[in-house]
Design a protein around this motif. Structure first.
Motif, short mmCIF file in Angstrom:
data_model
loop_
_atom_site.label_atom_id
_atom_site.label_comp_id
_atom_site.label_asym_id
_atom_site.label_seq_id
_atom_site.Cartn_x
_atom_site.Cartn_y
_atom_site.Cartn_z
N PRO A 183 0.82 -1.22 0.00
CA PRO A 183 0.00 0.00 0.00
C PRO A 183 0.85 1.27 0.00
CG PRO A 183 0.09 -0.94 2.20
CD PRO A 183 0.79 -1.91 1.31
N MET A 184 0.37 2.24 -0.74
CA MET A 184 1.04 3.53 -0.87
C MET A 184 0.01 4.53 -1.36
SD MET A 184 4.51 4.29 -3.08
CE MET A 184 5.44 3.03 -2.21
N ARG A 185 0.16 5.79 -0.97
CA ARG A 185 -0.78 6.84 -1.40
C ARG A 185 -0.14 7.66 -2.51
NH1 ARG A 185 -1.80 10.36 3.56
NH2 ARG A 185 -3.22 11.44 2.13
N ILE A 186 -0.92 7.94 -3.55
CA ILE A 186 -0.48 8.78 -4.66
C ILE A 186 -1.50 9.89 -4.83
CG2 ILE A 186 0.15 8.89 -7.10
CD1 ILE A 186 1.96 7.00 -5.59
N THR A 187 -1.04 11.14 -4.84
CA THR A 187 -1.91 12.27 -5.15
C THR A 187 -1.46 12.86 -6.48
OG1 THR A 187 -2.32 12.78 -2.83
CG2 THR A 187 -2.67 14.55 -4.41
N LEU A 188 -2.41 13.07 -7.39
CA LEU A 188 -2.13 13.57 -8.73
C LEU A 188 -2.71 14.97 -8.88
CD1 LEU A 188 -3.18 10.35 -10.72
CD2 LEU A 188 -0.88 10.96 -9.92
N VAL A 189 -1.84 15.91 -9.32
CA VAL A 189 -2.27 17.29 -9.58
C VAL A 189 -1.70 17.70 -10.93
CG1 VAL A 189 -2.20 19.68 -8.84
CG2 VAL A 189 -2.28 17.86 -7.12
N ALA A 190 -2.59 18.00 -11.89
CA ALA A 190 -2.14 18.37 -13.23
C ALA A 190 -2.95 19.55 -13.75
CB ALA A 190 -2.29 17.18 -14.18
N PRO A 191 -2.35 20.36 -14.62
CA PRO A 191 -3.12 21.42 -15.28
C PRO A 191 -4.24 20.81 -16.12
CG PRO A 191 -0.76 21.74 -15.59
CD PRO A 191 -0.94 20.37 -15.02
N PRO A 192 -5.32 21.54 -16.35
CA PRO A 192 -6.43 21.01 -17.17
C PRO A 192 -5.94 20.51 -18.52
CG PRO A 192 -7.04 23.09 -16.15
CD PRO A 192 -5.58 22.91 -15.87
N GLY A 193 -6.37 19.29 -18.88
CA GLY A 193 -5.99 18.69 -20.16
C GLY A 193 -4.73 17.87 -20.11
N LEU A 194 -4.01 17.90 -18.98
CA LEU A 194 -2.74 17.17 -18.87
C LEU A 194 -2.80 16.15 -17.73
CD1 LEU A 194 -0.19 20.07 -19.48
CD2 LEU A 194 -1.02 18.38 -21.12
N GLU A 195 -3.98 15.63 -17.46
CA GLU A 195 -4.17 14.69 -16.36
C GLU A 195 -3.62 13.31 -16.71
OE1 GLU A 195 -6.61 16.44 -17.80
OE2 GLU A 195 -7.50 17.78 -16.28
N MET A 196 -3.32 12.54 -15.69
CA MET A 196 -2.90 11.15 -15.84
C MET A 196 -4.00 10.37 -16.57
SD MET A 196 -0.41 8.90 -14.95
CE MET A 196 0.43 9.45 -13.45
N PRO A 197 -3.66 9.53 -17.56
CA PRO A 197 -4.68 8.74 -18.25
C PRO A 197 -5.52 7.91 -17.27
CG PRO A 197 -2.60 8.61 -19.42
CD PRO A 197 -2.31 9.33 -18.13
N ASN A 198 -6.84 7.94 -17.47
CA ASN A 198 -7.75 7.24 -16.56
C ASN A 198 -7.48 5.76 -16.47
OD1 ASN A 198 -9.26 9.43 -15.63
ND2 ASN A 198 -10.62 9.40 -17.41
N GLN A 199 -7.14 5.13 -17.61
CA GLN A 199 -6.92 3.69 -17.59
C GLN A 199 -5.72 3.31 -16.72
OE1 GLN A 199 -6.60 5.63 -20.24
NE2 GLN A 199 -4.94 4.97 -21.63
N LEU A 200 -4.74 4.21 -16.65
CA LEU A 200 -3.58 3.95 -15.82
C LEU A 200 -3.93 4.11 -14.34
CD1 LEU A 200 -0.65 3.15 -15.82
CD2 LEU A 200 -0.01 5.53 -16.29
N ILE A 201 -4.73 5.13 -14.03
CA ILE A 201 -5.18 5.31 -12.64
C ILE A 201 -5.99 4.10 -12.18
CG2 ILE A 201 -6.65 6.68 -11.12
CD1 ILE A 201 -5.99 9.13 -12.83
N GLU A 202 -6.90 3.65 -13.03
CA GLU A 202 -7.74 2.50 -12.69
C GLU A 202 -6.89 1.25 -12.48
OE1 GLU A 202 -10.45 2.33 -15.93
OE2 GLU A 202 -11.54 4.16 -15.33
N ARG A 203 -5.89 1.09 -13.33
CA ARG A 203 -5.04 -0.11 -13.24
C ARG A 203 -4.26 -0.14 -11.93
NH1 ARG A 203 -0.05 -1.72 -17.33
NH2 ARG A 203 1.09 -2.97 -15.81
N VAL A 204 -3.57 0.95 -11.58
CA VAL A 204 -2.74 0.93 -10.37
C VAL A 204 -3.61 0.94 -9.11
CG1 VAL A 204 -0.77 1.98 -11.54
CG2 VAL A 204 -2.41 3.46 -10.34
N SER A 205 -4.82 1.48 -9.22
CA SER A 205 -5.75 1.41 -8.08
C SER A 205 -6.14 -0.03 -7.80
CB SER A 205 -6.98 2.26 -8.36
OG SER A 205 -6.65 3.63 -8.50
N ARG A 206 -6.38 -0.80 -8.86
CA ARG A 206 -6.70 -2.23 -8.69
C ARG A 206 -5.53 -2.98 -8.06
NH1 ARG A 206 -8.89 -1.64 -13.97
NH2 ARG A 206 -7.03 -2.63 -14.84
#
Length: 342
Positions: A183-206
């Motif tokens: 377990p580890m916590r990740i916080t993502l902050v990006a300018p509008p339009g430059l966010e982390m790809p959703n599929q990658l977020i979903e994958r590492v969350s799983r």
């Protein structure tokens, strides 16, 4: 570990732990206290079809410090690809010349296509917005070392990733790697339009990471252990995105942000290059000389980590300790005038 290093996906946690241990054994060589010739006679093909300073020179230096020699090529202009040569043909030709190949290419998936045509080990040094696995490994090695000095462990660590999370291939590889240590916590902050790809977020969350998305750097980040910030990759923007894009100062990591919103031991990392022009609002130079700024320790760590990758892929990692001698030349105690211990 597989015969190529193309993606973090090809590495198990055991593979990563092994590379970290080998990298630690490379430290005396990387820091210029010892010499080895374990790869004497071996030749590296260093193929960079996209701009690079640190990665290209770091791979070159790592192979050279193991005793090997390096053949470099940079850009398309001076390569046969400018004449229409395919990745397949280039791969097969270079395989006849080299014992290992490092490749950077602007197109995602291109390095994997190149590697599919050869049995010679290939290392992905960046394929467009895809991945940069050796950077993730050296980033992880840096975090592990810095945490050890602070008496911290990776378990339940909190990492803030900010900047260009859409096109920044370093964060794509790093978040995959960190998911091996949940377990580890990740916080993502990006300018509008430059966010982390959703599929990658979903994958590492799983896979066990606790991922939170925030819209700005405003607020409290005092429990963050690592701030990992990245340059805006404007060279990958479409014409429509480029028009009128202006990065707000609100996304800048500087001394004021670190002092007012983070903890006293928060580590600041960046894969470099950072855009130091005032209007770029990248990682601020006002942190130069601050011991919390780990960017140059990060780049220094690239040498032992890339040495470990070469030694492991070429099967000589167990011979390193048998082939050492002292360096005969002068080496400064501190490499940079502003270097500080953390």
């Amino acid at each position: 570990m597989s015969s190529h290093l193309l993606s973090i996906d090809s590495l198990s946690r055991d593979d990563i732990d092994h590379l970290v241990r080998v990298a630690a054994r490379m430290e005396p060589i990387a820091s210029r206290r010892k010499i080895t010739r374990v790869l004497e006679g071996a030749v590296l093909g260093n193929l960079f079809f996209e701009a690079s300073t640190r990665t290209r020179v770091s791979f070159h230096a790592a192979f050279s410090r193991l005793g090997g020699s390096v053949c470099d090529t940079t850009g398309f202009t001076f390569s046969s690809m400018a004449k229409g040569e395919s990745l397949y043909d280039t791969s097969r030709v270079m395989s006849g010349y080299c014992d290992a190949i490092v490749m950077r290419h602007p197109d995602q998936g291109s390095v994997a296509e190149f590697a599919a045509a050869t049995n010679v080990p290939v290392i992905n040094a960046g394929d467009g917005p895809g991945e940069h696995p050796s950077q993730a490994l050296l980033d992880f090695y840096t975090i592990d070392k810095e945490f050890a000095l602070q008496g911290k462990t990776l378990r339940d660590a909190h990492v803030l990733m900010t900047g260009d999370l859409k096109y920044g291939r370093t964060v794509h590889s790093l978040i995959k790697l960190l998911s091996r240590y949940a377990p580890m916590r990740i916080t993502l902050v990006a300018p509008p339009g430059l966010e982390m790809p959703n599929q990658l977020i979903e994958r590492v969350s799983r896979q066990g990471l606790d991922v939170a998305v925030r819209e700005s750097l405003a607020g409290d980040f005092s429990d963050v252990d690592v701030v990992y910030t990245t340059r805006i990759q404007k060279e990958r923007f479409t014409a429509e995105m480029s028009e009128g894009f202006n990065l707000s100062r609100d996304f800048t990591v500087d001394r004021a942000f670190l002092d007012s919103r983070c903890g006293p031991a928060t580590l600041v990392m960046h894969p470099l290059p950072r855009d130091s022009r005032p209007a770029a609002n990248d990682l601020d130079i006002d942190l130069n000389g601050d011991p919390r700024l780990a960017i140059f320790r990060q780049t220094d760590n690239g040498i032992p980590v890339r040495m470990a990758i070469f030694a492991t892929l070429l099967g000589v990692e167990e011979r390193i300790d048998q082939d050492l001698r002292d360096v005969p030349w002068f080496v400064p105690d501190r490499l940079g005038v502003d270097d500080a211990s953390f």
